[in-house]
Scaffold this motif. Structure first.
Motif, PDB file in Angstrom:
ATOM      1  N   ARG A   1      -2.242  19.789  -9.017  1.00 19.70           N
ATOM      2  CA  ARG A   1      -2.728  21.014  -8.372  1.00 19.70           C
ATOM      3  C   ARG A   1      -1.960  21.161  -7.062  1.00 19.70           C
ATOM      4  O   ARG A   1      -2.007  20.278  -6.206  1.00 19.70           O
ATOM      5  CB  ARG A   1      -4.243  20.931  -8.127  1.00 19.70           C
ATOM      6  N   ILE A   2      -1.235  22.267  -6.928  1.00 20.13           N
ATOM      7  CA  ILE A   2      -0.287  22.411  -5.816  1.00 20.13           C
ATOM      8  C   ILE A   2      -0.987  22.316  -4.464  1.00 20.13           C
ATOM      9  O   ILE A   2      -0.463  21.731  -3.519  1.00 20.13           O
ATOM     10  CB  ILE A   2       0.493  23.735  -5.967  1.00 20.13           C
ATOM     11  N   ALA A   3      -2.217  22.832  -4.381  1.00 19.93           N
ATOM     12  CA  ALA A   3      -2.957  22.793  -3.110  1.00 19.93           C
ATOM     13  C   ALA A   3      -3.490  21.391  -2.778  1.00 19.93           C
ATOM     14  O   ALA A   3      -3.849  21.122  -1.632  1.00 19.93           O
ATOM     15  CB  ALA A   3      -4.112  23.785  -3.161  1.00 19.93           C
ATOM     16  N   LYS A   4      -3.551  20.521  -3.793  1.00 21.74           N
ATOM     17  CA  LYS A   4      -4.089  19.165  -3.581  1.00 21.74           C
ATOM     18  C   LYS A   4      -3.152  18.152  -4.243  1.00 21.74           C
ATOM     19  O   LYS A   4      -3.501  17.513  -5.244  1.00 21.74           O
ATOM     20  CB  LYS A   4      -5.495  19.056  -4.175  1.00 21.74           C
ATOM     21  N   PRO A   5      -1.958  17.973  -3.680  1.00 20.69           N
ATOM     22  CA  PRO A   5      -0.925  17.183  -4.362  1.00 20.69           C
ATOM     23  C   PRO A   5      -1.260  15.699  -4.543  1.00 20.69           C
ATOM     24  O   PRO A   5      -0.688  15.051  -5.419  1.00 20.69           O
ATOM     25  CB  PRO A   5       0.306  17.355  -3.466  1.00 20.69           C
ATOM     26  N   ASP A   6      -2.176  15.162  -3.722  1.00 18.55           N
ATOM     27  CA  ASP A   6      -2.483  13.729  -3.827  1.00 18.55           C
ATOM     28  C   ASP A   6      -3.703  13.438  -4.685  1.00 18.55           C
ATOM     29  O   ASP A   6      -4.086  12.280  -4.850  1.00 18.55           O
ATOM     30  CB  ASP A   6      -2.670  13.120  -2.431  1.00 18.55           C
TER      31      ASP A   6
ATOM     32  N   ALA B   1      11.215  16.016  -6.099  1.00 18.06           N
ATOM     33  CA  ALA B   1      11.464  17.409  -5.708  1.00 18.06           C
ATOM     34  C   ALA B   1      10.217  18.288  -5.791  1.00 18.06           C
ATOM     35  O   ALA B   1      10.017  19.158  -4.940  1.00 18.06           O
ATOM     36  CB  ALA B   1      12.570  17.999  -6.593  1.00 18.06           C
ATOM     37  N   GLN B   2       9.379  18.070  -6.821  1.00 15.80           N
ATOM     38  CA  GLN B   2       8.320  19.034  -7.135  1.00 15.80           C
ATOM     39  C   GLN B   2       6.910  18.451  -7.185  1.00 15.80           C
ATOM     40  O   GLN B   2       5.950  19.205  -7.328  1.00 15.80           O
ATOM     41  CB  GLN B   2       8.612  19.707  -8.485  1.00 15.80           C
TER      42      GLN B   2
ATOM     43  N   ILE C   1       9.558  22.123 -15.289  1.00 17.60           N
ATOM     44  CA  ILE C   1       8.176  22.372 -14.881  1.00 17.60           C
ATOM     45  C   ILE C   1       7.729  23.765 -15.294  1.00 17.60           C
ATOM     46  O   ILE C   1       8.542  24.662 -15.502  1.00 17.60           O
ATOM     47  CB  ILE C   1       7.969  22.219 -13.356  1.00 17.60           C
ATOM     48  N   THR C   2       6.403  23.906 -15.431  1.00 16.18           N
ATOM     49  CA  THR C   2       5.780  25.219 -15.560  1.00 16.18           C
ATOM     50  C   THR C   2       4.635  25.262 -14.552  1.00 16.18           C
ATOM     51  O   THR C   2       4.163  24.211 -14.094  1.00 16.18           O
ATOM     52  CB  THR C   2       5.215  25.452 -16.979  1.00 16.18           C
ATOM     53  N   GLU C   3       4.208  26.476 -14.218  1.00 15.76           N
ATOM     54  CA  GLU C   3       3.071  26.625 -13.307  1.00 15.76           C
ATOM     55  C   GLU C   3       2.097  27.648 -13.858  1.00 15.76           C
ATOM     56  O   GLU C   3       2.512  28.672 -14.402  1.00 15.76           O
ATOM     57  CB  GLU C   3       3.552  27.054 -11.917  1.00 15.76           C
ATOM     58  N   PHE C   4       0.806  27.331 -13.728  1.00 18.73           N
ATOM     59  CA  PHE C   4      -0.232  28.230 -14.213  1.00 18.73           C
ATOM     60  C   PHE C   4      -1.487  28.032 -13.380  1.00 18.73           C
ATOM     61  O   PHE C   4      -1.983  26.903 -13.265  1.00 18.73           O
ATOM     62  CB  PHE C   4      -0.524  27.953 -15.696  1.00 18.73           C
ATOM     63  N   GLN C   5      -1.971  29.090 -12.773  1.00 16.40           N
ATOM     64  CA  GLN C   5      -3.221  29.060 -11.997  1.00 16.40           C
ATOM     65  C   GLN C   5      -3.256  27.918 -10.980  1.00 16.40           C
ATOM     66  O   GLN C   5      -4.242  27.190 -10.865  1.00 16.40           O
ATOM     67  CB  GLN C   5      -4.422  28.982 -12.944  1.00 16.40           C
ATOM     68  N   GLY C   6      -2.168  27.772 -10.263  1.00 15.82           N
ATOM     69  CA  GLY C   6      -2.127  26.793  -9.181  1.00 15.82           C
ATOM     70  C   GLY C   6      -1.869  25.364  -9.600  1.00 15.82           C
ATOM     71  O   GLY C   6      -1.909  24.443  -8.778  1.00 15.82           O
ATOM     72  N   VAL C   7      -1.603  25.153 -10.894  1.00 15.34           N
ATOM     73  CA  VAL C   7      -1.322  23.803 -11.394  1.00 15.34           C
ATOM     74  C   VAL C   7       0.121  23.750 -11.897  1.00 15.34           C
ATOM     75  O   VAL C   7       0.541  24.581 -12.704  1.00 15.34           O
ATOM     76  CB  VAL C   7      -2.298  23.401 -12.520  1.00 15.34           C
ATOM     77  N   ARG C   8       0.864  22.787 -11.413  1.00  9.97           N
ATOM     78  CA  ARG C   8       2.243  22.569 -11.828  1.00  9.97           C
ATOM     79  C   ARG C   8       2.272  21.442 -12.872  1.00  9.97           C
ATOM     80  O   ARG C   8       1.675  20.386 -12.656  1.00  9.97           O
ATOM     81  CB  ARG C   8       3.079  22.174 -10.611  1.00  9.97           C
ATOM     82  N   SER C   9       2.956  21.692 -13.990  1.00  9.61           N
ATOM     83  CA  SER C   9       3.015  20.705 -15.071  1.00  9.61           C
ATOM     84  C   SER C   9       4.449  20.242 -15.301  1.00  9.61           C
ATOM     85  O   SER C   9       5.404  21.019 -15.159  1.00  9.61           O
ATOM     86  CB  SER C   9       2.465  21.297 -16.372  1.00  9.61           C
ATOM     87  N   LEU C  10       4.574  18.989 -15.686  1.00  8.30           N
ATOM     88  CA  LEU C  10       5.871  18.375 -15.986  1.00  8.30           C
ATOM     89  C   LEU C  10       6.100  18.361 -17.493  1.00  8.30           C
ATOM     90  O   LEU C  10       5.191  18.040 -18.264  1.00  8.30           O
ATOM     91  CB  LEU C  10       5.884  16.931 -15.461  1.00  8.30           C
TER      92      LEU C  10
ATOM     93  N   MET D   1       5.983  33.217  -8.135  1.00 15.07           N
ATOM     94  CA  MET D   1       6.176  32.253  -7.048  1.00 15.07           C
ATOM     95  C   MET D   1       7.594  31.698  -7.115  1.00 15.07           C
ATOM     96  O   MET D   1       8.017  31.190  -8.142  1.00 15.07           O
ATOM     97  CB  MET D   1       5.160  31.122  -7.209  1.00 15.07           C
ATOM     98  N   LYS D   2       8.287  31.781  -6.000  1.00 15.50           N
ATOM     99  CA  LYS D   2       9.667  31.289  -5.991  1.00 15.50           C
ATOM    100  C   LYS D   2       9.663  29.816  -5.589  1.00 15.50           C
ATOM    101  O   LYS D   2       9.045  29.427  -4.606  1.00 15.50           O
ATOM    102  CB  LYS D   2      10.479  32.110  -4.979  1.00 15.50           C
ATOM    103  N   LEU D   3      10.346  29.008  -6.380  1.00 17.12           N
ATOM    104  CA  LEU D   3      10.430  27.582  -6.073  1.00 17.12           C
ATOM    105  C   LEU D   3      11.777  27.314  -5.417  1.00 17.12           C
ATOM    106  O   LEU D   3      12.815  27.650  -5.964  1.00 17.12           O
ATOM    107  CB  LEU D   3      10.308  26.764  -7.360  1.00 17.12           C
ATOM    108  N   SER D   4      11.719  26.701  -4.249  1.00 17.99           N
ATOM    109  CA  SER D   4      12.967  26.470  -3.531  1.00 17.99           C
ATOM    110  C   SER D   4      13.716  25.262  -4.079  1.00 17.99           C
ATOM    111  O   SER D   4      14.914  25.307  -4.271  1.00 17.99           O
ATOM    112  CB  SER D   4      12.675  26.286  -2.038  1.00 17.99           C
ATOM    113  N   ALA D   5      12.985  24.177  -4.331  1.00 15.71           N
ATOM    114  CA  ALA D   5      13.656  22.969  -4.831  1.00 15.71           C
ATOM    115  C   ALA D   5      14.025  23.158  -6.299  1.00 15.71           C
ATOM    116  O   ALA D   5      13.571  24.078  -6.972  1.00 15.71           O
ATOM    117  CB  ALA D   5      12.739  21.767  -4.657  1.00 15.71           C
ATOM    118  N   LYS D   6      14.832  22.251  -6.791  1.00 17.95           N
ATOM    119  CA  LYS D   6      15.332  22.359  -8.161  1.00 17.95           C
ATOM    120  C   LYS D   6      14.189  22.256  -9.176  1.00 17.95           C
ATOM    121  O   LYS D   6      13.289  21.446  -9.018  1.00 17.95           O
ATOM    122  CB  LYS D   6      16.337  21.228  -8.382  1.00 17.95           C
ATOM    123  N   THR D   7      14.256  23.085 -10.220  1.00 18.72           N
ATOM    124  CA  THR D   7      13.173  23.101 -11.204  1.00 18.72           C
ATOM    125  C   THR D   7      13.620  22.572 -12.564  1.00 18.72           C
ATOM    126  O   THR D   7      12.891  22.661 -13.537  1.00 18.72           O
ATOM    127  CB  THR D   7      12.606  24.522 -11.372  1.00 18.72           C
TER     128      THR D   7
END
Length: 255
Positions: free
Chosen positions: A40-45, A106-107, A19-28, A1-7
């Motif tokens: 969870r990227i699909a449910k950001p709130d 950003a993320q 950040i890292t990403e695994f199975q739809g979850v982004r971690s700080l 998955m390409k991230l457009s904003a700064k990582t």
């Protein structure tokens, strides 16, 4: 998955935010493998991590606070949740590391500041010691960790006294106590010196223990709390019944 904003944000003088990403979850991360927050990227709130969800257990006692303050932004999960789901509540987040704030914007879908939301780059100790903030905060959520994550960055009796001073009459503090075993007793004792009642729930995730501290001890009526837990589950999809079970278990352990 390409991230457009700064990582990666690495303004000098503070740990870098990555950040890292695994199975739809982004971690700080703060330059280490420790996870400092997740979304969870699909449910950001929504609040992804169970122990972070538990930081919301004050909802059992105060469903509509006027002012919520978050010490330590993390991945902004609590800040976003309170801002989006409690439309009558003012939300303030205090974060020392500008890289964390930039990464959340950003993320992690952190909204910009407005009349109800203030994310401020400052030291949490300075905030709680400022008499302008005393007696004003209904809910204080404390999750202060550095990149080593060995224990809370601020855990002195002076710090917890200042947290107490910030709370309104029936105010509550929830805090995440994590790290080396000696930290648990040290923090709980420091809180018990200051607050009228201090309750902790069983650990749920990687030895994170969530504590709720009351400026004024509540009357615990479990039938009422279970009823409120049902309403919280319905309104916010948070596992509030398990919080009440935890409170009940704590009471039984104490006696």
């Amino acid at each position: 998955m390409k991230l457009s904003a700064k990582t990666r944000f690495d303004a000098p003088g503070h740990p870098p935010a990555t950040i890292t990403e695994f199975q739809g979850v982004r971690s700080l991360h703060l330059g280490t493998s420790w996870v400092q927050g997740a979304m969870r990227i699909a449910k950001p709130d929504q609040i992804e991590l169970e122990y972070i969800q538990m930081m919301m257990m004050w909802l059992l006692f105060n469903p509509q606070p006027r002012q919520v303050v978050q010490l330590g932004l993390g991945s902004a999960a609590l800040t976003k949740f309170c801002y989006r789901r409690l439309p009558d509540t003012r939300v303030t987040a205090i974060e020392l590391n500008p890289n964390v704030i930039a990464m959340c914007e950003a993320q992690f879908a952190l909204p910009p500041n407005d009349e109800r939301l203030q994310v401020r780059e400052m030291n949490a100790m300075d905030f709680v010691l400022d008499t302008a903030n005393h007696g004003k905060v209904d809910i204080l959520q404390v999750d202060l960790y550095d990149e080593e994550a060995r224990g809370p960055v601020l855990d002195s009796p002076e710090f917890y006294q200042a947290c107490y001073d910030c709370l309104s009459e029936d105010g509550m503090m929830t805090t995440n106590v994590f790290g080396d075993f000696s930290n648990y007793d040290k923090n709980l004792q420091a809180m018990e010196q200051v607050f009228d009642a201090v309750v902790w729930l069983p650990e749920v995730h990687d030895a994170n223990i969530i504590v709720i501290a009351f400026k004024r001890a509540p009357v615990l009526d479990f039938s009422v709390l279970y009823e409120r837990a049902g309403a919280i589950k319905k309104a916010y999809n948070l596992p509030a019944k398990s919080w009440v079970n935890g409170l009940k278990g704590w009471m039984l352990d104490q006696h």
